[in-house]
Write a protein that holds these residues in place. Structure first.
Motif, PDB file in Angstrom:
ATOM      1  N   VAL A  24     -66.299 -52.775  30.340  1.00 57.84           N
ATOM      2  CA  VAL A  24     -65.737 -52.080  30.251  1.00 57.84           C
ATOM      3  C   VAL A  24     -65.819 -50.971  31.827  1.00 57.84           C
ATOM      4  CG1 VAL A  24     -67.071 -51.344  28.316  1.00 57.84           C
ATOM      5  CG2 VAL A  24     -67.870 -51.048  30.124  1.00 57.84           C
ATOM      6  N   ARG A  25     -65.175 -52.544  32.762  1.00 58.25           N
ATOM      7  CA  ARG A  25     -65.367 -51.605  34.338  1.00 58.25           C
ATOM      8  C   ARG A  25     -64.224 -51.957  34.217  1.00 58.25           C
ATOM      9  NH1 ARG A  25     -66.283 -57.937  36.442  1.00 58.25           N
ATOM     10  NH2 ARG A  25     -65.048 -58.300  35.150  1.00 58.25           N
ATOM     11  N   THR A  26     -63.534 -51.490  35.835  1.00 54.98           N
ATOM     12  CA  THR A  26     -61.581 -51.141  36.046  1.00 54.98           C
ATOM     13  C   THR A  26     -61.231 -52.371  35.880  1.00 54.98           C
ATOM     14  OG1 THR A  26     -62.092 -52.042  38.545  1.00 54.98           O
ATOM     15  CG2 THR A  26     -63.052 -49.560  38.018  1.00 54.98           C
ATOM     16  N   GLU A  27     -60.371 -52.411  36.072  1.00 51.73           N
ATOM     17  CA  GLU A  27     -58.964 -53.479  36.128  1.00 51.73           C
ATOM     18  C   GLU A  27     -58.742 -54.512  37.035  1.00 51.73           C
ATOM     19  OE1 GLU A  27     -54.128 -54.029  35.482  1.00 51.73           O
ATOM     20  OE2 GLU A  27     -54.895 -51.698  35.213  1.00 51.73           O
ATOM     21  N   ASP A  28     -59.881 -53.829  38.347  1.00 50.97           N
ATOM     22  CA  ASP A  28     -59.160 -54.055  39.662  1.00 50.97           C
ATOM     23  C   ASP A  28     -60.997 -55.472  39.340  1.00 50.97           C
ATOM     24  OD1 ASP A  28     -57.752 -54.013  40.644  1.00 50.97           O
ATOM     25  OD2 ASP A  28     -58.361 -52.236  42.159  1.00 50.97           O
ATOM     26  N   ILE A  41     -61.393 -52.562  28.606  1.00 53.66           N
ATOM     27  CA  ILE A  41     -61.078 -51.147  28.805  1.00 53.66           C
ATOM     28  C   ILE A  41     -61.811 -50.213  29.474  1.00 53.66           C
ATOM     29  CG2 ILE A  41     -60.473 -48.944  26.674  1.00 53.66           C
ATOM     30  CD1 ILE A  41     -60.812 -51.070  24.554  1.00 53.66           C
ATOM     31  N   ASP A  42     -61.366 -49.397  30.614  1.00 52.00           N
ATOM     32  CA  ASP A  42     -61.792 -48.735  31.974  1.00 52.00           C
ATOM     33  C   ASP A  42     -62.670 -47.589  30.968  1.00 52.00           C
ATOM     34  OD1 ASP A  42     -62.640 -48.056  33.519  1.00 52.00           O
ATOM     35  OD2 ASP A  42     -61.133 -48.410  35.223  1.00 52.00           O
ATOM     36  N   ILE A  43     -64.027 -47.348  31.040  1.00 56.01           N
ATOM     37  CA  ILE A  43     -64.371 -46.525  30.701  1.00 56.01           C
ATOM     38  C   ILE A  43     -64.242 -45.256  32.000  1.00 56.01           C
ATOM     39  CG2 ILE A  43     -66.989 -46.723  32.274  1.00 56.01           C
ATOM     40  CD1 ILE A  43     -68.151 -45.772  29.300  1.00 56.01           C
ATOM     41  N   TYR A  44     -63.956 -45.166  32.710  1.00 57.40           N
ATOM     42  CA  TYR A  44     -63.653 -44.313  33.592  1.00 57.40           C
ATOM     43  C   TYR A  44     -61.942 -43.812  33.289  1.00 57.40           C
ATOM     44  CZ  TYR A  44     -67.297 -45.820  37.234  1.00 57.40           C
ATOM     45  OH  TYR A  44     -68.428 -46.034  37.421  1.00 57.40           O
ATOM     46  N   LYS A  45     -61.702 -44.201  32.342  1.00 56.64           N
ATOM     47  CA  LYS A  45     -60.587 -43.897  32.344  1.00 56.64           C
ATOM     48  C   LYS A  45     -60.392 -42.460  31.268  1.00 56.64           C
ATOM     49  CE  LYS A  45     -57.091 -46.510  33.518  1.00 56.64           C
ATOM     50  NZ  LYS A  45     -56.731 -46.319  34.984  1.00 56.64           N
ATOM     51  N   GLY A  46     -61.828 -42.177  30.910  1.00 53.26           N
ATOM     52  CA  GLY A  46     -62.455 -41.228  29.989  1.00 53.26           C
ATOM     53  C   GLY A  46     -61.776 -40.994  28.948  1.00 53.26           C
ATOM     54  N   GLN A  47     -60.875 -40.033  28.032  1.00 52.60           N
ATOM     55  CA  GLN A  47     -60.217 -39.803  27.426  1.00 52.60           C
ATOM     56  C   GLN A  47     -59.146 -40.461  27.034  1.00 52.60           C
ATOM     57  OE1 GLN A  47     -61.498 -37.520  24.697  1.00 52.60           O
ATOM     58  NE2 GLN A  47     -60.290 -38.479  23.217  1.00 52.60           N
TER      59      GLN A  47
END
Length: 102
Positions: A24-28, A41-47
């Motif tokens: 769930v980390r960022t793509e980078d 799947i980046d959790i920082y993407k919110g919705q």
């Protein structure tokens, strides 16, 4: 959600025919190295995170990790609210990981 130490998390996943590793980390962060076979799947993407997670098979067992274990814990909680029954959080996250890396 079940919090598991690295050895238990990996050995349980390795024997789980129904297991999926979720980063769930960022793509980078993901592109800088990840656990083999992980989907990102980046959790920082919110919705956006919620939309992507809802597309996953809820009957699978999800082995979730982030950098340190906080985001993955939050992701497991969110997934449980969406109806996922089996989520396993990696205590300490990728920063403490000494298993295989892609």
């Amino acid at each position: 959600m079940t919090n598991l130490d690295q050895n238990t998390w990996w050995s349980q996943f390795s024997q789980d025919e129904n297991g999926v590793v979720l980063d769930v980390r960022t793509e980078d962060e993901f592109n800088g190295g990840h656990i083999p076979g992980a989907i990102n799947i980046d959790i920082y993407k919110g919705q956006g995170f919620i939309y992507r997670v809802e597309e996953l098979d809820k009957s699978k067992n999800y082995y979730v990790y982030c950098a340190a274990g906080v985001r993955s814990s939050n992701a497991c909680n969110a997934m449980e609210q969406l109806g996922f029954e089996s989520t396993f959080n990696l205590i300490g996250g990728f920063s403490n990981w000494d298993g295989p890396v892609e």
